[in-house]
Enzyme design. Sequence first.
Site, mmCIF file in Angstrom:
data_model
loop_
_atom_site.group_PDB
_atom_site.id
_atom_site.type_symbol
_atom_site.label_atom_id
_atom_site.label_comp_id
_atom_site.label_asym_id
_atom_site.label_seq_id
_atom_site.Cartn_x
_atom_site.Cartn_y
_atom_site.Cartn_z
ATOM 1 N N SER A 10 0.855 -1.183 0.000
ATOM 2 C CA SER A 10 0.000 0.000 0.000
ATOM 3 C C SER A 10 0.888 1.229 0.000
ATOM 4 O O SER A 10 2.022 1.191 0.510
ATOM 5 C CB SER A 10 -0.905 0.026 1.233
ATOM 6 O OG SER A 10 -1.537 1.288 1.371
ATOM 7 N N TYR A 15 -1.724 -0.887 10.238
ATOM 8 C CA TYR A 15 -1.777 -1.004 8.783
ATOM 9 C C TYR A 15 -0.488 -0.486 8.133
ATOM 10 O O TYR A 15 0.115 -1.182 7.313
ATOM 11 C CB TYR A 15 -2.981 -0.241 8.249
ATOM 12 C CG TYR A 15 -3.214 -0.442 6.764
ATOM 13 C CD1 TYR A 15 -3.580 -1.685 6.274
ATOM 14 C CD2 TYR A 15 -3.060 0.608 5.864
ATOM 15 C CE1 TYR A 15 -3.808 -1.890 4.923
ATOM 16 C CE2 TYR A 15 -3.280 0.419 4.511
ATOM 17 C CZ TYR A 15 -3.650 -0.827 4.044
ATOM 18 O OH TYR A 15 -3.848 -1.030 2.704
#
Length: 264
Positions: free
Chosen positions: A144, A157
């Site tokens: 990501s 995350y």
Amino acid sequence: MTPANAAPLVFITGASSGIGQALAARFARAGYRLALVARRTADLQAWADAQGYEADRCRVYGADVAQTDSIVAAGQACLTGQGLPDVVIANAGISVGMDTGERDDLDVLSRTFATNNVGMAATFHPFVRAMRARGSGTLVGIASVAAIRGLPGHGAYCGSKAAVVSYCESLRGELRGSGVAVVTLLPGYVDTPLTRENRYPMPFLMTPEAFAERAFRAIAERVSYRVIPWQMGVLAKLLRLLPNAWFDRALQGRPRKHRAGEGR
């Protein structure tokens, strides 16, 4: 028409929705056989049936990537039932906000790394030796753009996706010269169930289909690393160059990702 058993094979985790499902559809259009993995197998099988994917070209495997034995077993079942994939995409992941001051959120951190990191390695594990022996194959890690800088409330995350980038870089070095490529893809904001509840701006938001098209090309080119879309990559690199004090000031007061169980 190419016989089903002669068509290339792609193995995709997290294929029941979002990016994973869009990637499955894109590879199917390119003539690939599909090995699709999800926890929600009934939903995934219903989607595959609705697309008209016949059993000799698409099989669904149930697995929880956070459970090592579960995803390893799915990979082994693919080897037995469909053969050695040409492309393996470790796409399954979770994104939940966390607060280190909350005891329950330490468990959130543990689950996130179990899914996004250990689960990725376990996804690749059944295929690495066989691909190396064959001298070909592509392993794809979905990271990501959040890997590039840590965002407040996103410790689990961002930390896990930064680890994806480093892990894939290490694996790429290990497989250098073997004929097996390692591709690291960093999506920006993609309109999926994971992002729809975000309470902050999402620049350059893409549809899953738009991401899948660009990702398919990057995988075919066997690029080592790519941010999609490129505009998000430029923005992220600029943020990386900001002095820490400026970066911290810029994010002060920014809405944080929802924590587990937190009201929307």
